[in-house]
Design an enzyme around this catalytic site. Structure first.
Site, PDB file in Angstrom:
ATOM      1  N   TYR A   6       0.830  -1.222   0.000  1.00 50.87           N
ATOM      2  CA  TYR A   6       0.000   0.000   0.000  1.00 50.87           C
ATOM      3  C   TYR A   6       0.858   1.263   0.000  1.00 50.87           C
ATOM      4  O   TYR A   6       0.538   2.221   0.690  1.00 50.87           O
ATOM      5  CB  TYR A   6      -0.930   0.031   1.224  1.00 50.87           C
ATOM      6  CG  TYR A   6      -1.767  -1.208   1.420  1.00 50.87           C
ATOM      7  CD1 TYR A   6      -2.708  -1.596   0.459  1.00 50.87           C
ATOM      8  CD2 TYR A   6      -1.645  -1.991   2.568  1.00 50.87           C
ATOM      9  CE1 TYR A   6      -3.489  -2.724   0.643  1.00 50.87           C
ATOM     10  CE2 TYR A   6      -2.425  -3.124   2.754  1.00 50.87           C
ATOM     11  CZ  TYR A   6      -3.342  -3.485   1.789  1.00 50.87           C
ATOM     12  OH  TYR A   6      -4.114  -4.598   1.979  1.00 50.87           O
ATOM     13  N   TYR A 133     -14.507  -4.557   2.796  1.00 52.05           N
ATOM     14  CA  TYR A 133     -13.156  -4.996   2.466  1.00 52.05           C
ATOM     15  C   TYR A 133     -13.072  -6.490   2.750  1.00 52.05           C
ATOM     16  O   TYR A 133     -13.371  -6.934   3.859  1.00 52.05           O
ATOM     17  CB  TYR A 133     -12.091  -4.259   3.297  1.00 52.05           C
ATOM     18  CG  TYR A 133     -10.713  -4.792   3.028  1.00 52.05           C
ATOM     19  CD1 TYR A 133      -9.968  -4.329   1.939  1.00 52.05           C
ATOM     20  CD2 TYR A 133     -10.166  -5.806   3.808  1.00 52.05           C
ATOM     21  CE1 TYR A 133      -8.725  -4.854   1.648  1.00 52.05           C
ATOM     22  CE2 TYR A 133      -8.918  -6.339   3.526  1.00 52.05           C
ATOM     23  CZ  TYR A 133      -8.204  -5.861   2.443  1.00 52.05           C
ATOM     24  OH  TYR A 133      -6.969  -6.393   2.145  1.00 52.05           O
ATOM     25  N   ASP A 223     -17.379 -12.799   6.973  1.00 51.09           N
ATOM     26  CA  ASP A 223     -15.931 -12.661   6.911  1.00 51.09           C
ATOM     27  C   ASP A 223     -15.488 -12.107   8.269  1.00 51.09           C
ATOM     28  O   ASP A 223     -15.519 -10.903   8.495  1.00 51.09           O
ATOM     29  CB  ASP A 223     -15.550 -11.720   5.767  1.00 51.09           C
ATOM     30  CG  ASP A 223     -14.049 -11.423   5.725  1.00 51.09           C
ATOM     31  OD1 ASP A 223     -13.329 -11.887   6.626  1.00 51.09           O
ATOM     32  OD2 ASP A 223     -13.611 -10.729   4.783  1.00 51.09           O
ATOM     33  N   LYS A 250      -6.199 -13.779  10.259  1.00 52.84           N
ATOM     34  CA  LYS A 250      -5.489 -12.868  11.171  1.00 52.84           C
ATOM     35  C   LYS A 250      -5.161 -13.475  12.542  1.00 52.84           C
ATOM     36  O   LYS A 250      -4.113 -14.085  12.696  1.00 52.84           O
ATOM     37  CB  LYS A 250      -6.254 -11.556  11.282  1.00 52.84           C
ATOM     38  CG  LYS A 250      -6.192 -10.760   9.972  1.00 52.84           C
ATOM     39  CD  LYS A 250      -6.604  -9.314  10.124  1.00 52.84           C
ATOM     40  CE  LYS A 250      -6.206  -8.504   8.903  1.00 52.84           C
ATOM     41  NZ  LYS A 250      -7.296  -8.266   7.954  1.00 52.84           N
TER      42      LYS A 250
HETATM   43  C1  LIG Z   1      -7.309  -8.600   6.434  1.00 53.44           C
HETATM   44  C2  LIG Z   1      -8.635  -9.009   5.931  1.00 53.44           C
HETATM   45  C3  LIG Z   1      -8.754  -9.926   4.864  1.00 53.44           C
HETATM   46  C4  LIG Z   1      -7.570 -10.424   4.091  1.00 53.44           C
HETATM   47  O1  LIG Z   1      -6.714 -11.224   4.832  1.00 53.44           O
HETATM   48  P1  LIG Z   1      -5.207 -11.469   4.301  1.00 53.44           P
HETATM   49  O2  LIG Z   1      -4.663 -12.481   5.254  1.00 53.44           O
HETATM   50  O3  LIG Z   1      -4.520 -10.139   4.390  1.00 53.44           O
HETATM   51  O4  LIG Z   1      -5.307 -11.959   2.914  1.00 53.44           O
HETATM   52  C5  LIG Z   1     -10.012 -10.322   4.493  1.00 53.44           C
HETATM   53  N1  LIG Z   1     -11.112  -9.875   5.127  1.00 53.44           N
HETATM   54  C6  LIG Z   1     -11.040  -9.000   6.153  1.00 53.44           C
HETATM   55  C7  LIG Z   1     -12.292  -8.553   6.820  1.00 53.44           C
HETATM   56  C8  LIG Z   1      -9.797  -8.528   6.581  1.00 53.44           C
HETATM   57  O5  LIG Z   1      -9.731  -7.641   7.574  1.00 53.44           O
END
Ligand SMILES: *Cc1c(COP(=O)(O)O)cnc(C)c1O
Length: 398
Positions: A6, A133, A223, A250
């Site tokens: 970024y 996102y 997600d 994460k």
């Molecule tokens: C960080 C994030 C992702 C992507 O995860 P990566 O391990 O960086 O590919 C997907 N969805 C959400 C809500 C996120 O915060």
């Protein structure tokens, strides 16, 4: 030469070099600073946690990785079993992958193929939120609504297979009315939209989404790559409203190694379970179910449970509300708090220029984005350290 994330490489300022890390502290050659970002929201137990480090060392002495194609192993079996018990309802079927973006791709692929397997070929569209996102890969960019990716729209024109709705129930109802026959799934970051600007919304929206998905036979995907493992003050938002597919990443490994999981419920799993080979899920990341990642994820969940992390997160929220209560400034639009997340949204992004260095000089690592100055601290933070983070945020405006 490293191409940093970024960043406009031409104008990027030098990143801080980390030479050691322990607890909530990052060490550079000059100073120590509190990581108020938890390394992109993942390092929930802090750095150099003895239990997590030991789990990974022990597994490395045995083997670090074997593929899941035709092979399996104890750490991945144990983690799948643990998740089955740890997650609500019949979210029991774990597909592992190496990052959150890939795990979201897998969820979207599952939802589309679920209907293809049933012969419902017209269900090609995805319902998603404005400011969503879901990752940086192509399909996740498409279901996302990040301004930084609008170059894709410039290049390709309108999105054909994604519909975005704001987090308002009337708009949601209209979208279902208009598109329900073409939808295979709805995907959301539940309660807290992270990278889209730390936007918080009400549970009633998710309750209504669940009802509409049930009425029209649309799969609901949460997600929880960012919100999972307590960040919103709930273990998972899926404890409150149950999705058909849940994505975790994460904090899954306590931030030790990249790993993620797409967890399906019984209904979705059954949609692939067949004598017909063509109905199988065709996906298989090389490092899925990595033994080091699974071992450390197991240790992470055990610590989370044993040490009552939900109480720790509640305490973080209480301290944050107490310290930020009534704080305002004419450059601030709003202060938002949910669980272990606090966001100070400013009216003009320019207001935050220089804040990172200001915080660094006061012993706090921060990484503002868009109009957001925020903190998502490791859950093991002490009261004194948390107050230091919040005081630093306030001091910028005084
Ligand atoms: C960080 C994030 C992702 C992507 O995860 P990566 O391990 O960086 O590919 C997907 N969805 C959400 C809500 C996120 O915060």
């Amino acid at each position: 030469m490293i191409w940093y994330p970024y960043q406009q490489m031409k104008t990027m300022k030098d990143p801080y070099k980390i030479i050691d890390a322990e607890g909530v502290m990052l060490k550079t050659p000059e100073r120590e600073m509190i990581d108020s970002v938890s390394s992109w929201w993942s390092v929930i137990h802090g750095y150099k946690h003895p239990v997590l480090t030991e789990a990974i060392k022990k597994q490395a002495d045995c083997f670090s990785h074997v593929m899941l194609g035709g092979l399996t192993h104890e750490p991945v079996l144990k983690l799948a079993d643990k998740l089955k018990n740890f997650l609500p309802g019949d979210l029991d079927y774990c597909f592992f992958s190496d990052s959150g973006s890939v795990a979201v791709e897998v969820a979207l692929k599952m939802a589309l193929q679920y209907y293809v397997n049933r012969g419902e070929m017209e269900r090609t569209k995805v319902l998603s939120l404005t400011h969503a996102y879901h990752g940086d890969t192509f399909k996740t960019m498409e279901v996302g609504d990040d301004e930084d990716y609008h170059f894709i729209l410039e290049a390709y024109g309108e999105k054909k297979n994604v519909i975005h709705v704001p987090t308002q129930i009337p708009a949601l109802e209209q979208a279902f009315e208009k598109y329900h026959q073409q939808l295979n799934c709805m995907i959301v970051e539940p309660l807290l939209q992270g990278a889209g600007g730390m936007r918080m919304y009400d549970l009633s929206f998710l309750v209504r989404a669940r009802e509409l998905c049930d009425r029209y036979g649309v799969l609901l995907i949460f997600d929880e790559v960012a919100t999972g493992f307590g960040r919103t003050g709930n273990r998972f938002v899926a404890d409150l409203v149950q999705p058909d597919i849940l994505v975790l990443g994460k904090a899954l490994t306590g931030g030790y190694i990249g790993h993620a999981v797409t967890v399906a419920n019984r209904k979705v799993y059954d949609g692939f379970y067949s004598d017909d080979a063509d109905k199988a899920l065709m996906h298989g990341p090389t490092f899925m179910g990595n033994a080091l990642a699974c071992s450390v994820a197991l240790a992470s969940i055990e610590v989370f449970e044993k040490q009552d992390y939900m109480a720790k997160i509640k305490r973080i929220e209480e301290i944050t509300r107490r310290e930020m209560g009534g704080f305002s400034h004419n450059k601030i639009k709003e202060v938002r708090i949910m669980g272990g997340c606090v966001c100070v949204e400013v009216k003009e992004a320019d207001t935050l220029k220089g804040y990172q260095q200001f915080a660094y000089e006061r012993g706090v690592f921060s990484r503002p984005f868009l109009n957001c100055m925020y903190a998502m601290v490791p859950y093991i933070i002490s009261e004194e350290q948390l107050i230091r983070v919040l005081d630093t945020m306030k001091a910028w405006f005084l």
